[in-house]
Design a protein around this motif. Sequence first.
Motif, PDB file in Angstrom:
ATOM      1  N   ALA A 146      14.323   3.215   7.177  1.00 47.71           N
ATOM      2  CA  ALA A 146      13.961   3.675   8.522  1.00 47.71           C
ATOM      3  C   ALA A 146      13.788   2.484   9.470  1.00 47.71           C
ATOM      4  CB  ALA A 146      12.684   4.505   8.462  1.00 47.71           C
ATOM      5  N   LEU A 147      13.170   1.404   8.983  1.00 45.08           N
ATOM      6  CA  LEU A 147      13.010   0.210   9.818  1.00 45.08           C
ATOM      7  C   LEU A 147      14.374  -0.376  10.186  1.00 45.08           C
ATOM      8  CD1 LEU A 147      11.386  -2.029  11.144  1.00 45.08           C
ATOM      9  CD2 LEU A 147      11.174  -3.144   8.915  1.00 45.08           C
TER      10      LEU A 147
ATOM     11  N   ARG B  63       0.831  -1.204   0.000  1.00 41.99           N
ATOM     12  CA  ARG B  63       0.000   0.000   0.000  1.00 41.99           C
ATOM     13  C   ARG B  63       0.866   1.256   0.000  1.00 41.99           C
ATOM     14  NH1 ARG B  63      -3.910   0.178   4.924  1.00 41.99           N
ATOM     15  NH2 ARG B  63      -4.599  -1.744   3.871  1.00 41.99           N
ATOM     16  N   ILE B  64       2.007   1.205   0.727  1.00 37.52           N
ATOM     17  CA  ILE B  64       2.919   2.370   0.747  1.00 37.52           C
ATOM     18  C   ILE B  64       3.494   2.592  -0.640  1.00 37.52           C
ATOM     19  CG2 ILE B  64       5.093   3.266   1.682  1.00 37.52           C
ATOM     20  CD1 ILE B  64       4.515   1.715   4.241  1.00 37.52           C
ATOM     21  N   ASN B  65       3.953   1.518  -1.298  1.00 32.06           N
ATOM     22  CA  ASN B  65       4.521   1.651  -2.644  1.00 32.06           C
ATOM     23  C   ASN B  65       3.480   2.152  -3.643  1.00 32.06           C
ATOM     24  OD1 ASN B  65       7.146   0.945  -2.094  1.00 32.06           O
ATOM     25  ND2 ASN B  65       6.857  -1.231  -2.524  1.00 32.06           N
ATOM     26  N   ASP B  66       2.272   1.560  -3.573  1.00 30.68           N
ATOM     27  CA  ASP B  66       1.237   1.934  -4.538  1.00 30.68           C
ATOM     28  C   ASP B  66       0.780   3.376  -4.341  1.00 30.68           C
ATOM     29  OD1 ASP B  66       1.419  -0.597  -5.513  1.00 30.68           O
ATOM     30  OD2 ASP B  66      -0.377  -1.361  -4.497  1.00 30.68           O
ATOM     31  N   THR B  67       0.737   3.838  -3.096  1.00 23.36           N
ATOM     32  CA  THR B  67       0.219   5.179  -2.802  1.00 23.36           C
ATOM     33  C   THR B  67       1.277   6.253  -2.975  1.00 23.36           C
ATOM     34  OG1 THR B  67      -1.336   4.228  -1.209  1.00 23.36           O
ATOM     35  CG2 THR B  67      -0.930   6.622  -1.081  1.00 23.36           C
ATOM     36  N   HIS B  68       2.485   5.987  -2.465  1.00 22.95           N
ATOM     37  CA  HIS B  68       3.508   7.040  -2.426  1.00 22.95           C
ATOM     38  C   HIS B  68       4.683   6.789  -3.367  1.00 22.95           C
ATOM     39  CE1 HIS B  68       1.620   8.814   1.165  1.00 22.95           C
ATOM     40  NE2 HIS B  68       1.433   7.558   1.563  1.00 22.95           N
ATOM     41  N   GLY B  69       4.757   5.609  -3.964  1.00 25.00           N
ATOM     42  CA  GLY B  69       5.855   5.329  -4.876  1.00 25.00           C
ATOM     43  C   GLY B  69       6.985   4.545  -4.212  1.00 25.00           C
ATOM     44  N   HIS B  70       7.757   3.880  -5.049  1.00 26.14           N
ATOM     45  CA  HIS B  70       8.851   3.045  -4.529  1.00 26.14           C
ATOM     46  C   HIS B  70       9.927   3.818  -3.790  1.00 26.14           C
ATOM     47  CE1 HIS B  70       7.559  -0.837  -6.149  1.00 26.14           C
ATOM     48  NE2 HIS B  70       7.124  -0.158  -7.212  1.00 26.14           N
ATOM     49  N   PRO B  71      10.270   5.054  -4.190  1.00 23.41           N
ATOM     50  CA  PRO B  71      11.274   5.784  -3.405  1.00 23.41           C
ATOM     51  C   PRO B  71      10.877   5.959  -1.941  1.00 23.41           C
ATOM     52  CG  PRO B  71      11.022   6.811  -5.551  1.00 23.41           C
ATOM     53  CD  PRO B  71       9.932   5.782  -5.450  1.00 23.41           C
ATOM     54  N   VAL B  72       9.600   6.248  -1.690  1.00 21.40           N
ATOM     55  CA  VAL B  72       9.145   6.377  -0.303  1.00 21.40           C
ATOM     56  C   VAL B  72       9.189   5.005   0.382  1.00 21.40           C
ATOM     57  CG1 VAL B  72       7.186   6.974   1.185  1.00 21.40           C
ATOM     58  CG2 VAL B  72       7.732   8.394  -0.802  1.00 21.40           C
ATOM     59  N   GLY B  73       8.863   3.947  -0.389  1.00 17.48           N
ATOM     60  CA  GLY B  73       8.968   2.600   0.168  1.00 17.48           C
ATOM     61  C   GLY B  73      10.383   2.279   0.588  1.00 17.48           C
ATOM     62  N   ASP B  74      11.372   2.700  -0.235  1.00 21.95           N
ATOM     63  CA  ASP B  74      12.777   2.484   0.141  1.00 21.95           C
ATOM     64  C   ASP B  74      13.134   3.233   1.411  1.00 21.95           C
ATOM     65  OD1 ASP B  74      13.116   0.863  -2.039  1.00 21.95           O
ATOM     66  OD2 ASP B  74      14.139   2.374  -3.272  1.00 21.95           O
TER      67      ASP B  74
ATOM     68  N   GLY C  28       1.464  13.502   1.965  1.00 19.06           N
ATOM     69  CA  GLY C  28       1.239  13.527   3.406  1.00 19.06           C
ATOM     70  C   GLY C  28       2.217  12.627   4.135  1.00 19.06           C
ATOM     71  N   THR C  29       2.248  12.750   5.433  1.00 19.52           N
ATOM     72  CA  THR C  29       3.173  11.975   6.256  1.00 19.52           C
ATOM     73  C   THR C  29       2.821  10.480   6.201  1.00 19.52           C
ATOM     74  OG1 THR C  29       3.483  13.846   7.737  1.00 19.52           O
ATOM     75  CG2 THR C  29       4.105  11.687   8.572  1.00 19.52           C
ATOM     76  N   VAL C  30       3.859   9.656   6.098  1.00 20.41           N
ATOM     77  CA  VAL C  30       3.677   8.205   6.019  1.00 20.41           C
ATOM     78  C   VAL C  30       4.027   7.591   7.370  1.00 20.41           C
ATOM     79  CG1 VAL C  30       4.413   6.072   4.909  1.00 20.41           C
ATOM     80  CG2 VAL C  30       4.204   8.171   3.564  1.00 20.41           C
ATOM     81  N   ALA C  31       3.103   6.825   7.925  1.00 21.02           N
ATOM     82  CA  ALA C  31       3.349   6.053   9.138  1.00 21.02           C
ATOM     83  C   ALA C  31       3.067   4.584   8.826  1.00 21.02           C
ATOM     84  CB  ALA C  31       2.470   6.538  10.279  1.00 21.02           C
ATOM     85  N   PHE C  32       3.728   3.703   9.513  1.00 20.83           N
ATOM     86  CA  PHE C  32       3.507   2.278   9.268  1.00 20.83           C
ATOM     87  C   PHE C  32       3.833   1.488  10.528  1.00 20.83           C
ATOM     88  CE2 PHE C  32       7.792   3.353   7.943  1.00 20.83           C
ATOM     89  CZ  PHE C  32       8.568   2.370   8.556  1.00 20.83           C
TER      90      PHE C  32
ATOM     91  N   ILE D   7       7.593   5.863  13.755  1.00 23.24           N
ATOM     92  CA  ILE D   7       8.286   6.439  12.593  1.00 23.24           C
ATOM     93  C   ILE D   7       7.321   7.298  11.774  1.00 23.24           C
ATOM     94  CG2 ILE D   7       9.423   5.881  10.397  1.00 23.24           C
ATOM     95  CD1 ILE D   7      10.497   3.356  11.727  1.00 23.24           C
ATOM     96  N   ARG D   8       7.801   8.439  11.334  1.00 24.71           N
ATOM     97  CA  ARG D   8       7.026   9.327  10.466  1.00 24.71           C
ATOM     98  C   ARG D   8       7.921   9.752   9.306  1.00 24.71           C
ATOM     99  NH1 ARG D   8       4.015   7.251  13.192  1.00 24.71           N
ATOM    100  NH2 ARG D   8       2.314   8.102  14.478  1.00 24.71           N
ATOM    101  N   ILE D   9       7.418   9.547   8.084  1.00 27.27           N
ATOM    102  CA  ILE D   9       8.179   9.862   6.884  1.00 27.27           C
ATOM    103  C   ILE D   9       7.432  10.915   6.083  1.00 27.27           C
ATOM    104  CG2 ILE D   9       9.149   8.958   4.733  1.00 27.27           C
ATOM    105  CD1 ILE D   9       9.249   6.224   6.088  1.00 27.27           C
TER     106      ILE D   9
END
Length: 578
Positions: free
Chosen positions: A477-478, A461-472, A533-537, A526-528
Motif C-alpha cells: 500500500a505504501l 508492531r503491525i507484523n507482531d499483531t496482525h501477522g506478516h501477510p498484513v505487513g506485506d 480490526g482495521t490497520v492504520a499506520f 491508508i486503511r487495511i
Amino acid sequence: MGSMGRAETPAERRRKGPRFGANFMTVLEVSRELVCLCVDGVVADANSAGIAMLGAGSADQVVGRAFRDLVGGDYAGVIDDLLHLKEIEDSAFPIKVRHLDGGTFEAELQIHPARELGPAHAVVTARDISHQGRLARTARDSEDRFQALVERSMHLVLLCHGGRIGYINATGVAVLGGTDPSQFAGIPVSEIFAGDYREIVAADLGALLDEGGIMPMRLARLDGSTFDAQIKATKLPSQGAAPEYMVEARDITGQIRAVAALRHMNDTLEQQVAARTRELDEERARAVEARAFVESLLEAVPNPLWWKDTRGRYLGYNGAFRELHGVGPTDWIGRTTAEMVNPGFAAIASQADTQALAEAGRVQFEAHLEVAADRALDVVVNKTVWHGRDNRPEGVIGVMLDITERKRMEAELRRLATTDVLTGIFNRRHFMEMARIEVDRARRHGRPLVALMLDIDHFKRINDTHGHPVGDVAIKALADVCTQIIRHEDVLGRMGGEEFAIVLTETDLDGALLVAERLRQAVAAIRIPAELGTVAFTTSIGVAERLEGDATIDTILSRADMALYSAKRSGRNKVAVG
C-alpha cells in the motif's frame, strides 16, 4: 474537479508511454539503443548506451558534435534537412553510423520531431543491425544450389508457357545442336520433335501433358538430324489460361543401339543384358530421387519461407508458411502481402522488398504479424533478391523466424532483474543504478535533485499483531501511494523491508518538502482491513537535496537516512531535512 473533469493521474500518464518532456532522456537512459537529443542538428544530450555504441568514453566526447558527422551512406547528404525538420521520415531507415575512432556499423535510424522542446529539436534513435542477415544468406544459397542443379543437369530441361519455349538449360542447347539459348527462346515446343511426333504435339499439347510418365519419342536437332529420347512433361502451377510446364529429355540413342546389338548376341549374354537393364533402372531411380530432393528442399525448411515476383505477388511458399497462415498450396499465389496480412506488417514488408530489389542485396527487419484474429507474433524476417537468367532481379525470397517467446522471456527477465517482487517497483540494485545516472546528469547540467528516505512507523508492531501477510499488504500500500504521487520521471525503489527511497529530479528542496508532506498525509489515510480490526499506520520521511560537493547518490541518501532517524526521534509521522 468541477466542470474541468477528472485530472489525469500519474499512472495514466505513464500508460500513454514516454513523451518528449523536459526529462524524457531520463526514461530513455535504460534503452540499449542509441538515443540522443539534437538541436539545430547538433547533439545536445545522449544516453549511456549510445555513448558506448559510438565508442566514446563520456558524453563530453559526443555532445556538441554535428550529428551529420556521425553518419555515412546515402542519408548523410540530407541528414541536416531531417534534423531541422525540413523533411520528415516517418519510419526507420538503414544508415552507417561512425565510431569516434573512424570505424562504422550498420544501424536502423529514426528521427522524431520534438518541437514541444523547442525549434529545430529532434530525438534520434538508432539500433545496431550489423549482426543480422544469416537466414537470408541461407535462403539465397539454397536458390543458387537449385539453379546450379538445373543448369548443370545431364539432361535437356525446358520451361514452357503455352506452346512455346521460355527457358532451356545449357545441356539442352548442346543436345539440340545449338550454340546459344536465344536460338530456342519463344519458338513452338513442337519444333524440337521429329516427324509424326511434331504433328502430334502441335495438334494436341494436352495429350502430352496428360501422359504424365516417361515417354519414348524422337527429337530433331537444328541441323535436321534426329535422335531417340525419353521425355517427361510436368505441369507447373499456372497463373493464366495458358499452361506452364517443364519438359525433361534424355538422349537414349546409345541405349537403343546397345539393345539392338544385344538382341543379336549369343544367349550366353542374356545375363549381361539383364544386368545392364537393372543399371539403367537404378540410374532413372537416382535421377527421380535427385529431382524429388530439389523439389522437397524448400518443404524441408522448418521456418516459413516464400518467394515473390518484382511486383510483390506470391509465386510460392513452403509447408511451414501454409501452416502458419492456415492456407492451401495456391490460396495466396498471385496475391500481395498488403491483401493478406495486417497493414502494419504489410507496409514494413513492402518497404523491405523495395529496398532489397533496389540494392540487389539482403534486408532484415522485425515486425508484429497478426496471423489470426486472436493470435499475433513478433517475427524477424530476412529477405534476399533472386535473379533470372540474365542476372536481373526476378523477385524476393523471404524467410521468417518467430521470436515471440524470446521477446516475452526478455521482457520477463528485465522485469525480474529490475523490480521488487512484492511491490512491482524498482529493487534496490536497479534503484541505485538509476539514481546514480540521475545524480550524474544533475551534476553535469547543474540541475537540482532531492532524495527521500521513508519507512513505516512501528512496522514490527503491525507484523507482531496482525501477522506478516498484513505487513506485506502495508508495504504494498505504501509503494502504491508513492507511485501515485510522484512523477514518472522520478525514481522509486524498495531498499529492503519496509524502507523505501525516492529521487526527485528537477526538484529543489521546497518542492521536495511539498511532495514529502503529501506522501506523509496520504500514507496516514491508508486503511487495511484485517482479522483483528482495521490497520492504520504512518510514515517518517527524511529529505536531503544534492549539494555542490555531492559526487554520488550514496552521500545524498546517507543524509536523507539521518534525517529519517531524526524524524523518528522527534515523534514519527514527520518530515525532516538532512
